[in-house]
Design an enzyme around this catalytic site. Structure first.
Site, PDB file in Angstrom:
ATOM      1  N   CYS A 110      10.888  -8.541  -8.421  1.00 50.23           N
ATOM      2  CA  CYS A 110       9.808  -8.296  -7.471  1.00 50.23           C
ATOM      3  C   CYS A 110       8.588  -8.945  -8.088  1.00 50.23           C
ATOM      4  O   CYS A 110       8.064  -8.451  -9.081  1.00 50.23           O
ATOM      5  CB  CYS A 110       9.562  -6.806  -7.243  1.00 50.23           C
ATOM      6  SG  CYS A 110       8.132  -6.559  -6.165  1.00 50.23           S
ATOM      7  N   CYS A 113       5.288  -6.502  -7.584  1.00 52.32           N
ATOM      8  CA  CYS A 113       5.174  -5.229  -8.296  1.00 52.32           C
ATOM      9  C   CYS A 113       6.518  -4.895  -8.932  1.00 52.32           C
ATOM     10  O   CYS A 113       6.926  -5.539  -9.881  1.00 52.32           O
ATOM     11  CB  CYS A 113       4.660  -4.127  -7.391  1.00 52.32           C
ATOM     12  SG  CYS A 113       5.384  -4.077  -5.748  1.00 52.32           S
ATOM     13  N   SER A 114       7.211  -3.893  -8.428  1.00 48.44           N
ATOM     14  CA  SER A 114       8.464  -3.509  -9.076  1.00 48.44           C
ATOM     15  C   SER A 114       9.457  -2.947  -8.070  1.00 48.44           C
ATOM     16  O   SER A 114      10.193  -2.019  -8.386  1.00 48.44           O
ATOM     17  CB  SER A 114       8.187  -2.482 -10.173  1.00 48.44           C
ATOM     18  OG  SER A 114       7.492  -1.384  -9.623  1.00 48.44           O
ATOM     19  N   CYS A 115       9.472  -3.480  -6.842  1.00 45.49           N
ATOM     20  CA  CYS A 115      10.415  -3.005  -5.832  1.00 45.49           C
ATOM     21  C   CYS A 115      11.844  -3.141  -6.378  1.00 45.49           C
ATOM     22  O   CYS A 115      12.178  -4.150  -6.992  1.00 45.49           O
ATOM     23  CB  CYS A 115      10.264  -3.810  -4.551  1.00 45.49           C
ATOM     24  SG  CYS A 115       8.620  -3.647  -3.832  1.00 45.49           S
TER      25      CYS A 115
HETATM   26 FE    FE Z   1       7.464  -4.503  -5.627  1.00 42.97          FE
END
Ligand code: FE
Length: 205
Positions: A110, A113-115
Site C-alpha cells: 500500500c 498507508c498500510s491497507c
Molecule cells: Fe493503505
C-alpha cells in the site's frame, strides 16, 4: 473567529502524537497496576500476527491448490468466496486473489498507508508499513525480493499491486512440487504470511 485556532494552540497537540507511544504508556501503567500480564499481551499479539490471520489466508491458498472449483470461484470473486469461509470484516471488504505463475510473480503494497487484508492475514508486519518497503517495492521489486532472500528466474515478470481502501490483494503462491496428494492441513503449513504478500515463496516439503 472565536473557534478558530491554530494547531499549535490545540491542547491535544501536547499529548504524544505517536499512537505507539500512547500504547506503550498505557501498557506500562496497566502492568504496574497489575491489570495486565505483559506475557499474556505478547501472546495475544502473537496470535493475531502469526496464527489466526495468516492461517485463514493459508487455508484459502491450500484450498485453491487442491480444489479446482474453489480456485475458479476464487479468481472470479474472492470477496464472496472468502466471506463464505467466514473471513470477512474490517479491511477485508473487497478482496482480489492474484496468482503466481512461472510467467508472473505478484507482490502487494500500500503505497499510501498500510491497507492490508486483515481477516486473511492478521496484523500487517512492521516492514509492510515502512516507508522503505512502500517506496522501494514499486521502483525495484526484484531488489526488495532479494532482500527477502527470493531470486526469481529472469523470465518471470514481477507485478506490484497497490492496495487501497477499496481493494485488497491476496497472493496465491505457486504450489511447491512434491506435494501431490497432500491434504489441506499439510499444504497450509507451507503457506507463510509473506508468501501471501509476495515477499516469499511457498515453503518446500
Ligand atoms: Fe493503505
Amino acid at each position: 473567529m472565536p473557534h478558530d485556532h491554530s494547531h499549535s494552540d490545540d491542547p491535544h497537540s501536547l499529548l504524544p502524537s505517536d499512537p505507539a507511544l500512547r500504547v506503550k504508556a498505557l501498557e506500562a501503567l496497566l502492568t504496574r497496576k497489575g491489570l495486565v500480564d505483559p506475557a499474556a499481551l505478547d501472546e495475544i499479539i502473537d496470535t493475531y500476527e502469526n496464527k489466526i490471520g495468516p492461517r485463514n489466508g493459508a487455508r484459502v491458498v491450500a484450498r485453491a491448490w487442491s480444489d479446482p472449483a474453489f480456485r475458479t470461484a476464487l479468481f472470479e470473486d474472492a470477496t464472496a468466496v472468502v466471506a463464505e469461509l467466514g473471513y470477512y470484516g474490517r479491511q477485508g471488504e473487497h478482496m482480489v486473489a492474484v496468482e503466481n505463475t512461472d510467467a508472473q510473480h505478484n507482490m502487494v503494497v500500500c503505497t499510501l498507508c498500510s491497507c492490508y487484508p486483515w481477516p486473511l492475514l492478521g496484523i500487517p508486519p512492521g516492514w509492510y508499513k515502512s516507508d522503505a518497503y512502500r517506496a522501494r517495492v514499486v521502483r525495484e521489486p526484484r531488489k526488495v525480493l532479494a532482500d527477502f532472500g527470493v531470486t526469481l528466474p529472469s523470465e518471470t515478470s514481477v507485478r506490484v499491486w497497490d492496495s487501497t481502501a477499496e481493494m485488497r490483494y491476496l497472493v496465491i503462491p505457486q504450489r511447491p512440487s512434491g506435494t501431490d496428494g497432500w491434504d489441506e492441513e499439510a499444504l497450509m503449513n507451507l503457506v507463510s504470511r509473506d508468501s501471501m504478500i509476495g515477499t516469499a515463496l511457498a515453503g518446500t516439503p
